[in-house]
Design a protein around this motif. Structure first.
Motif, mmCIF file in Angstrom:
data_model
loop_
_atom_site.group_PDB
_atom_site.id
_atom_site.type_symbol
_atom_site.label_atom_id
_atom_site.label_comp_id
_atom_site.label_asym_id
_atom_site.label_seq_id
_atom_site.Cartn_x
_atom_site.Cartn_y
_atom_site.Cartn_z
ATOM 1 N N VAL A 68 0.841 -1.198 0.000
ATOM 2 C CA VAL A 68 0.000 0.000 0.000
ATOM 3 C C VAL A 68 0.880 1.254 0.000
ATOM 4 C CG1 VAL A 68 -1.599 1.373 1.421
ATOM 5 C CG2 VAL A 68 -2.058 -1.053 0.998
ATOM 6 N N ASN A 69 1.903 1.264 0.831
ATOM 7 C CA ASN A 69 2.801 2.423 0.869
ATOM 8 C C ASN A 69 3.441 2.671 -0.490
ATOM 9 O OD1 ASN A 69 2.267 2.884 3.548
ATOM 10 N ND2 ASN A 69 4.220 2.118 4.303
ATOM 11 N N ARG A 70 3.915 1.608 -1.115
ATOM 12 C CA ARG A 70 4.544 1.750 -2.435
ATOM 13 C C ARG A 70 3.539 2.243 -3.480
ATOM 14 N NH1 ARG A 70 7.532 -3.208 -0.927
ATOM 15 N NH2 ARG A 70 9.607 -2.466 -0.425
ATOM 16 N N ARG A 71 2.334 1.724 -3.405
ATOM 17 C CA ARG A 71 1.283 2.135 -4.344
ATOM 18 C C ARG A 71 1.003 3.637 -4.208
ATOM 19 N NH1 ARG A 71 -3.391 -1.357 -3.000
ATOM 20 N NH2 ARG A 71 -1.885 -2.968 -3.474
ATOM 21 N N ILE A 72 0.932 4.106 -2.972
ATOM 22 C CA ILE A 72 0.666 5.528 -2.721
ATOM 23 C C ILE A 72 1.850 6.388 -3.173
ATOM 24 C CG2 ILE A 72 0.329 7.248 -0.897
ATOM 25 C CD1 ILE A 72 -1.364 5.061 0.564
ATOM 26 N N LEU A 73 3.057 5.975 -2.832
ATOM 27 C CA LEU A 73 4.235 6.736 -3.264
ATOM 28 C C LEU A 73 4.320 6.802 -4.787
ATOM 29 C CD1 LEU A 73 6.914 5.493 -0.703
ATOM 30 C CD2 LEU A 73 5.906 7.786 -0.837
ATOM 31 N N ASP A 74 4.028 5.694 -5.433
ATOM 32 C CA ASP A 74 4.068 5.652 -6.896
ATOM 33 C C ASP A 74 3.013 6.583 -7.493
ATOM 34 O OD1 ASP A 74 4.883 4.835 -9.466
ATOM 35 O OD2 ASP A 74 3.502 3.146 -9.462
ATOM 36 N N ALA A 75 1.784 6.521 -6.981
ATOM 37 C CA ALA A 75 0.698 7.358 -7.500
ATOM 38 C C ALA A 75 0.990 8.843 -7.299
ATOM 39 C CB ALA A 75 -0.622 6.988 -6.825
ATOM 40 N N ALA A 76 1.742 9.169 -6.253
ATOM 41 C CA ALA A 76 2.076 10.565 -5.964
ATOM 42 C C ALA A 76 3.346 11.021 -6.676
ATOM 43 C CB ALA A 76 2.233 10.748 -4.456
ATOM 44 N N GLY A 77 3.969 10.117 -7.436
ATOM 45 C CA GLY A 77 5.217 10.466 -8.107
ATOM 46 C C GLY A 77 6.384 10.568 -7.153
ATOM 47 N N LEU A 78 6.312 9.857 -6.040
ATOM 48 C CA LEU A 78 7.337 9.931 -4.997
ATOM 49 C C LEU A 78 8.018 8.594 -4.744
ATOM 50 C CD1 LEU A 78 5.333 12.148 -2.480
ATOM 51 C CD2 LEU A 78 7.185 12.882 -3.998
ATOM 52 N N LEU A 79 8.058 7.749 -5.751
ATOM 53 C CA LEU A 79 8.652 6.424 -5.580
ATOM 54 C C LEU A 79 10.133 6.494 -5.199
ATOM 55 C CD1 LEU A 79 7.492 3.627 -5.568
ATOM 56 C CD2 LEU A 79 8.075 3.402 -7.973
ATOM 57 N N HIS A 80 10.783 7.625 -5.463
ATOM 58 C CA HIS A 80 12.188 7.790 -5.070
ATOM 59 C C HIS A 80 12.363 7.778 -3.549
ATOM 60 C CE1 HIS A 80 10.508 11.864 -5.097
ATOM 61 N NE2 HIS A 80 11.416 12.157 -4.177
ATOM 62 N N LEU A 81 11.278 7.960 -2.798
ATOM 63 C CA LEU A 81 11.342 7.894 -1.332
ATOM 64 C C LEU A 81 11.306 6.459 -0.810
ATOM 65 C CD1 LEU A 81 8.898 10.804 -0.390
ATOM 66 C CD2 LEU A 81 11.405 10.877 -0.495
ATOM 67 N N ASP A 82 11.014 5.515 -1.689
ATOM 68 C CA ASP A 82 10.973 4.096 -1.312
ATOM 69 C C ASP A 82 12.374 3.518 -1.468
ATOM 70 O OD1 ASP A 82 9.925 1.629 -0.552
ATOM 71 O OD2 ASP A 82 9.466 1.075 -2.616
ATOM 72 N N GLY A 83 13.006 3.217 -0.362
ATOM 73 C CA GLY A 83 14.386 2.754 -0.380
ATOM 74 C C GLY A 83 14.515 1.268 -0.608
ATOM 75 N N PRO A 84 15.747 0.791 -0.559
ATOM 76 C CA PRO A 84 15.983 -0.645 -0.739
ATOM 77 C C PRO A 84 15.351 -1.453 0.397
ATOM 78 C CG PRO A 84 18.001 0.482 -0.095
ATOM 79 C CD PRO A 84 16.969 1.535 -0.312
ATOM 80 N N GLU A 85 15.157 -2.737 0.141
ATOM 81 C CA GLU A 85 14.507 -3.610 1.120
ATOM 82 C C GLU A 85 15.498 -4.303 2.046
ATOM 83 O OE1 GLU A 85 11.560 -6.241 -0.512
ATOM 84 O OE2 GLU A 85 10.993 -4.772 -2.023
ATOM 85 N N ASP A 86 16.777 -4.149 1.785
ATOM 86 C CA ASP A 86 17.787 -4.824 2.592
ATOM 87 C C ASP A 86 19.032 -3.954 2.639
ATOM 88 O OD1 ASP A 86 18.977 -6.770 4.130
ATOM 89 O OD2 ASP A 86 18.975 -8.308 2.573
ATOM 90 N N ILE A 87 19.896 -4.231 3.597
ATOM 91 C CA ILE A 87 21.146 -3.503 3.753
ATOM 92 C C ILE A 87 22.281 -4.510 3.636
ATOM 93 C CG2 ILE A 87 22.541 -2.038 5.255
ATOM 94 C CD1 ILE A 87 19.916 -1.307 6.729
ATOM 95 N N ALA A 88 23.090 -4.366 2.602
ATOM 96 C CA ALA A 88 24.212 -5.285 2.400
ATOM 97 C C ALA A 88 25.468 -4.806 3.125
ATOM 98 C CB ALA A 88 24.499 -5.448 0.910
ATOM 99 N N SER A 89 25.585 -3.492 3.310
ATOM 100 C CA SER A 89 26.754 -2.945 3.992
ATOM 101 C C SER A 89 26.431 -1.554 4.501
ATOM 102 C CB SER A 89 27.953 -2.871 3.039
ATOM 103 O OG SER A 89 27.741 -1.880 2.059
ATOM 104 N N ASP A 90 27.212 -1.107 5.479
ATOM 105 C CA ASP A 90 27.013 0.242 5.972
ATOM 106 C C ASP A 90 27.375 1.271 4.906
ATOM 107 O OD1 ASP A 90 29.731 -0.479 6.250
ATOM 108 O OD2 ASP A 90 30.033 0.945 7.879
#
Length: 168
Positions: A68-90
């Motif tokens: 839902v969050n991704r859908r809303i960010l995408d519809a608002a043109g703000l998908l760049h605020l959706d970060g990666p789903e995992d952290i491989a390194s600091d």
């Protein structure tokens, strides 16, 4: 909950295969957190960066609030605020925040990551470094965070990093 957060949570619950009111609420709070990132502060300099862990058993619909969050960010043109789903390194985390200082990371199976970090010793110091950077980033949201020094001399300062983590 009134307002935007309540509307997002209600939407998440109305479209879910399995209603999860608490997960929907936390997802909506995290979404609001990134939308207000670097724009709002309290009188002490506190920002909207949050680290949230929401727990539910397997198969209970933990992923719906993230979708839902991704859908809303995408519809608002703000998908760049959706970060990666995992952290491989600091270093990877800092690089992504340098490029986009306000991020919402939706992290599934965060318990495994936390368990690995907790057990990190000298052999897996990179995991320990992730936890250290997360703590430093959290407390630097009202200032400029200066990360690691790199041999290539690249600029490593992040102005007002505002990372929100919605871990399930």
């Amino acid at each position: 909950v009134p307002g935007f957060i309540g509307e997002v949570a209600a939407y998440a619950n109305s479209t879910a295969f399995r209603r999860q009111p608490q997960l929907a609420l936390w997802g909506a709070i995290c979404l609001q957190s990134v939308l207000a990132a670097r724009k709002i502060r309290d009188i002490y300099g506190g920002r909207t960066n949050l680290y949230v862990i929401a727990m539910a058993k397997s198969g209970k619909g933990k992923d719906h609030a993230r979708r839902v969050n991704r859908r809303i960010l995408d519809a608002a043109g703000l998908l760049h605020l959706d970060g990666p789903e995992d952290i491989a390194s600091d270093s990877g985390l800092l690089r992504v925040l340098k490029d986009q200082p306000a991020l919402l990371m939706h992290m599934d199976e965060i318990g495994r990551i936390l368990t690995a970090i907790r057990g990190a010793g000298e052999q897996r110091g990179w995991l320990y470094s992730i936890a250290t950077q997360l703590m430093r980033l959290y407390s630097s949201a009202d200032s400029t965070f200066t990360g690691k020094a790199y041999a290539d001399g690249r600029d490593n300062a992040i102005n007002q990093p505002c990372l929100t983590i919605f871990g399930t």
